[in-house]
Design an enzyme around this catalytic site. Structure first.
Site, mmCIF file in Angstrom:
data_model
loop_
_atom_site.group_PDB
_atom_site.id
_atom_site.type_symbol
_atom_site.label_atom_id
_atom_site.label_comp_id
_atom_site.label_asym_id
_atom_site.label_seq_id
_atom_site.Cartn_x
_atom_site.Cartn_y
_atom_site.Cartn_z
ATOM 1 N N ASP A 1 -0.218 5.186 1.011
ATOM 2 C CA ASP A 1 -0.518 6.113 2.108
ATOM 3 C C ASP A 1 -0.633 5.371 3.437
ATOM 4 O O ASP A 1 -1.380 4.403 3.551
ATOM 5 C CB ASP A 1 -1.833 6.851 1.852
ATOM 6 C CG ASP A 1 -1.792 7.702 0.601
ATOM 7 O OD1 ASP A 1 -0.737 8.298 0.345
ATOM 8 O OD2 ASP A 1 -2.802 7.770 -0.123
ATOM 9 N N ASP B 1 0.871 -1.161 0.000
ATOM 10 C CA ASP B 1 0.000 0.000 0.000
ATOM 11 C C ASP B 1 0.920 1.226 0.000
ATOM 12 O O ASP B 1 2.126 1.111 0.209
ATOM 13 C CB ASP B 1 -0.884 -0.037 1.251
ATOM 14 C CG ASP B 1 -1.766 1.183 1.383
ATOM 15 O OD1 ASP B 1 -2.421 1.552 0.385
ATOM 16 O OD2 ASP B 1 -1.781 1.779 2.471
ATOM 17 N N ASP C 1 -1.476 -0.770 5.995
ATOM 18 C CA ASP C 1 -1.842 -0.254 7.315
ATOM 19 C C ASP C 1 -3.334 -0.276 7.570
ATOM 20 O O ASP C 1 -3.780 0.072 8.661
ATOM 21 C CB ASP C 1 -1.360 1.195 7.442
ATOM 22 C CG ASP C 1 -2.072 2.099 6.447
ATOM 23 O OD1 ASP C 1 -1.936 1.861 5.227
ATOM 24 O OD2 ASP C 1 -2.784 3.025 6.875
#
Length: 226
Positions: free
Chosen positions: A14, A12, A177
């Site tokens: 961001d 991922d 995250d």
């Protein structure tokens, strides 16, 4: 299979590699000001990140992580256009890589891992951010939230990545995250790593059942060491 035995690392962006919340908040608030709407502090906007630009703007217009079902569609469309224009101008003003990311990605590449990015961020922004932060030319594949009809937590971007890279699920691990990363990985039968330092809406990412979980990027690097 042990984590270091994986061949393809699907990252991922961001909240995983890049702390982009400051610039996203700046673009959101510039958009809200243009629309004569109330602005919000960075910490509030931080919790709205992770589902793509459209959802971020819908949350900003709603003033809540829970989107107002009565939101005007025309307003949302106009606000999204304004936001994308503002964000294009502030991609790397305050955004920074998390600790150990640049050196870590270089070491992973040198160790023979294949790297790719799967983000819900519009694809047009990915390369400029990677270039601006000095981690371009490390990734074989960049998939944005608008690359396909579906984005995470739908498994389609992960299936697409496997097809493009000519690999199978067992060779890959999704690293992120957010619950969207973990849920997408589960739906694609891919193992996942949850990182606790990012943007998971204030929730404990462990509750979504990643195979591995780390508090820092360096802990991930240690577990990937061959």
């Amino acid at each position: 299979m042990k984590l270091q035995e994986k061949e393809v690392l699907l990252f991922d962006l961001d909240g995983t590699l890049v702390d982009s919340a400051p610039d996203l908040a700046l673009a959101v608030n510039r958009t809200l000001k243009d629309l004569n709407k109330a602005t919000f502090d960075q910490d509030t906007i931080h919790h709205w990140v992770g589902n793509g630009a459209k959802v971020l703007i819908e949350r900003a217009l709603s003033g809540s992580a829970i989107i107002d079902k009565e939101l005007d569609e025309t307003l949302t469309k106009d606000a999204l256009t304004i936001f994308l224009a503002h964000y294009q101008q502030c991609l790397c003003i305050e955004s920074v890589l998390y600790d150990d990311v640049q050196e870590g990605l270089l070491s992973l590449k040198a160790a023979g891992f294949r790297l790719a990015i799967i983000t819900n961020k519009p694809a047009i922004f990915i390369q400029p951010i990677l270039t601006g932060l000095g981690i371009d030319n490390l990734f074989e594949l960049l998939i944005g939230g608008d690359t396909l009809a579906d984005k995470k937590p739908h498994p389609a971007p992960l299936h697409y990545a496997m097809k493009q890279l000519n690999v199978v699920a067992e060779q890959c691990v999704m690293i992120g995250d957010s619950k969207n990363d973990i849920l997408a990985a589960k739906a694609a039968n891919i193992d996942s790593v949850g990182l606790t330092y990012g943007y998971n809406y204030g929730e404990d990412i462990n509750q979504y059942g990643p195979q591995w979980c780390f508090d820092t990027f360096n802990e991930l690097l240690i577990s990937l060491k061959r």
